[in-house]
Design an enzyme around this catalytic site. Sequence first.
Site, PDB file in Angstrom:
ATOM      1  N   ASP A 113      24.777  -5.141 -28.189  1.00 36.23           N
ATOM      2  CA  ASP A 113      25.109  -4.306 -29.343  1.00 36.23           C
ATOM      3  C   ASP A 113      24.137  -3.121 -29.413  1.00 36.23           C
ATOM      4  OD1 ASP A 113      26.392  -3.652 -31.753  1.00 36.23           O
ATOM      5  OD2 ASP A 113      24.921  -4.770 -32.949  1.00 36.23           O
ATOM      6  N   HIS A 170      25.664   0.903 -41.691  1.00 34.86           N
ATOM      7  CA  HIS A 170      24.965  -0.366 -41.430  1.00 34.86           C
ATOM      8  C   HIS A 170      24.141  -0.850 -42.621  1.00 34.86           C
ATOM      9  CE1 HIS A 170      25.254   0.773 -37.010  1.00 34.86           C
ATOM     10  NE2 HIS A 170      25.828  -0.408 -37.080  1.00 34.86           N
ATOM     11  N   GLY A 171      24.044  -2.147 -42.726  1.00 32.26           N
ATOM     12  CA  GLY A 171      23.022  -2.752 -43.568  1.00 32.26           C
ATOM     13  C   GLY A 171      23.332  -2.917 -45.045  1.00 32.26           C
ATOM     14  N   HIS A 224      31.822  -0.730 -37.064  1.00 35.29           N
ATOM     15  CA  HIS A 224      30.461  -1.240 -37.270  1.00 35.29           C
ATOM     16  C   HIS A 224      30.178  -1.273 -38.766  1.00 35.29           C
ATOM     17  CE1 HIS A 224      28.496  -1.096 -33.170  1.00 35.29           C
ATOM     18  NE2 HIS A 224      29.718  -0.663 -32.937  1.00 35.29           N
ATOM     19  N   ASN A 254      32.218  -5.525 -36.338  1.00 33.14           N
ATOM     20  CA  ASN A 254      30.823  -5.959 -36.201  1.00 33.14           C
ATOM     21  C   ASN A 254      30.250  -6.416 -37.533  1.00 33.14           C
ATOM     22  OD1 ASN A 254      31.172  -4.953 -33.645  1.00 33.14           O
ATOM     23  ND2 ASN A 254      29.256  -3.797 -33.628  1.00 33.14           N
ATOM     24  N   THR A 300      24.624  -8.022 -41.362  1.00 34.33           N
ATOM     25  CA  THR A 300      23.888  -8.162 -42.622  1.00 34.33           C
ATOM     26  C   THR A 300      24.375  -9.346 -43.469  1.00 34.33           C
ATOM     27  OG1 THR A 300      23.460  -5.807 -42.618  1.00 34.33           O
ATOM     28  CG2 THR A 300      23.215  -6.921 -44.729  1.00 34.33           C
TER      29      THR A 300
HETATM   30  P1  13P Z   1      26.309  -4.803 -40.763  1.00 32.86           P
HETATM   31  O1  13P Z   1      24.903  -5.263 -40.609  1.00 32.86           O
HETATM   32  O2  13P Z   1      26.474  -3.762 -41.805  1.00 32.86           O
HETATM   33  O3  13P Z   1      27.252  -5.950 -40.916  1.00 32.86           O
HETATM   34  O4  13P Z   1      26.706  -4.081 -39.374  1.00 32.86           O
HETATM   35  C1  13P Z   1      26.619  -4.811 -38.199  1.00 32.86           C
HETATM   36  C2  13P Z   1      26.826  -3.966 -36.997  1.00 32.86           C
HETATM   37  O5  13P Z   1      27.438  -2.927 -37.038  1.00 32.86           O
HETATM   38  C3  13P Z   1      26.273  -4.451 -35.738  1.00 32.86           C
HETATM   39  O6  13P Z   1      26.490  -3.560 -34.702  1.00 32.86           O
HETATM   40  O1  G3H Z   2      23.985  -2.663 -36.084  1.00 34.42           O
HETATM   41  C1  G3H Z   2      22.844  -3.103 -35.980  1.00 34.42           C
HETATM   42  C2  G3H Z   2      22.597  -4.542 -36.095  1.00 34.42           C
HETATM   43  O2  G3H Z   2      22.625  -4.944 -37.422  1.00 34.42           O
HETATM   44  C3  G3H Z   2      21.307  -4.921 -35.383  1.00 34.42           C
HETATM   45  O3  G3H Z   2      20.155  -4.783 -36.140  1.00 34.42           O
HETATM   46  O4  G3H Z   2      18.354  -4.094 -34.499  1.00 34.42           O
HETATM   47  O5  G3H Z   2      17.786  -5.292 -36.632  1.00 34.42           O
HETATM   48  O6  G3H Z   2      18.925  -6.496 -34.764  1.00 34.42           O
HETATM   49  P1  G3H Z   2      18.720  -5.181 -35.470  1.00 34.42           P
HETATM   50 ZN    ZN Z   3      26.499  -1.532 -35.432  1.00 29.23          ZN
END
Ligand code: 13P
Ligand code: G3H
Ligand code: ZN
Length: 281
Positions: free
Chosen positions: A78, A172-173, A200, A222, A225
């Site tokens: 990823d 993300h997040g 994502h 994806n 979080t």
């Molecule tokens: P979230 O953490 O928002 O679920 O996104 C995950 C992601 O895109 C991993 O590539």
């Molecule tokens: O999209 C990103 C993922 O949530 C990965 O996060 O680099 O903290 O493992 P990380």
């Molecule tokens: Zn992602």
Amino acid sequence: MTLANLRTLLKNDYAVPAFNAYNSETIQAIIQAGEETQSPLIIQASESALEYAGLEEFAAYALKAISKTKIPVGLHLDHGKNLETVKKCFKNGFSSIMLDGSSKPFEENVKISLQAKKAAPGLPIELEIGALAGKEDYVEEKEAKYTSPEDALRFYKLTKPDALAVSIGNSHGWSEKKLKLNFQLLKEINEEIPAPLVLHGSSGVSDEQIKKAVKLGIRKINMDTQLRKSFTLALKKSLNENPDINPRTHLTKAREAMKKTCIDRIKVCGSNGKAKTQGKK
Ligand code: 13P
Ligand code: G3H
Ligand code: ZN
């Protein structure tokens, strides 16, 4: 079951969930969720997760677990940023990789994407065009760098990815489901791009929007979080309630909680019950 190929995994009218993992408990939670719902799925790990777990050790554990289950499971890198990581994933048996050059200018994104294809010859590849807001960067919808359908098509023609991640209001997040997707944009991108599209940052997207996005061409979703949240909250609760010093007592609760979240997400993707028919379309 041998490893599932990203190309066949995404050739359906539902989305395959891609869950982030970083240790044995998270790999177990994901596979158990897939088995209970008979869903195909993808286990994926970020570069930082692979650094945490050890890339070779993580791959060995995941590949062994995948070889023992009857559901189709892919093992995916990823947000790969470094070609060295891509090479190592190729060497260690990953079934697909993502090269994320989305923060770079267009030409540089094309260049590194093509380099990644060379670094992992023949391996299915996910690429990204249009940058998502970063984790610490909770921007408003209007400020996000949306994927332009014209750029996406130009990028697709130059790089020919097996899956394309898009920026349509996702970010993300987010642990609360407050994001707002731009469906008109998704529709336009889907009409232009022959490759399956990837969403994502779906933890912050409501279930209704995820289902609509699947109807409009999203084929890989994806999730990280939300899984982290259920794992960690269950761990905290267990540690607060039970003085047992055996970590397994508490990790069992965390694993169970994460499995339940994965099951819930699988149902939203619509991939439950599809394990046997996967790839037969
Ligand atoms: P979230 O953490 O928002 O679920 O996104 C995950 C992601 O895109 C991993 O590539
Ligand atoms: O999209 C990103 C993922 O949530 C990965 O996060 O680099 O903290 O493992 P990380
Ligand atoms: Zn992602």
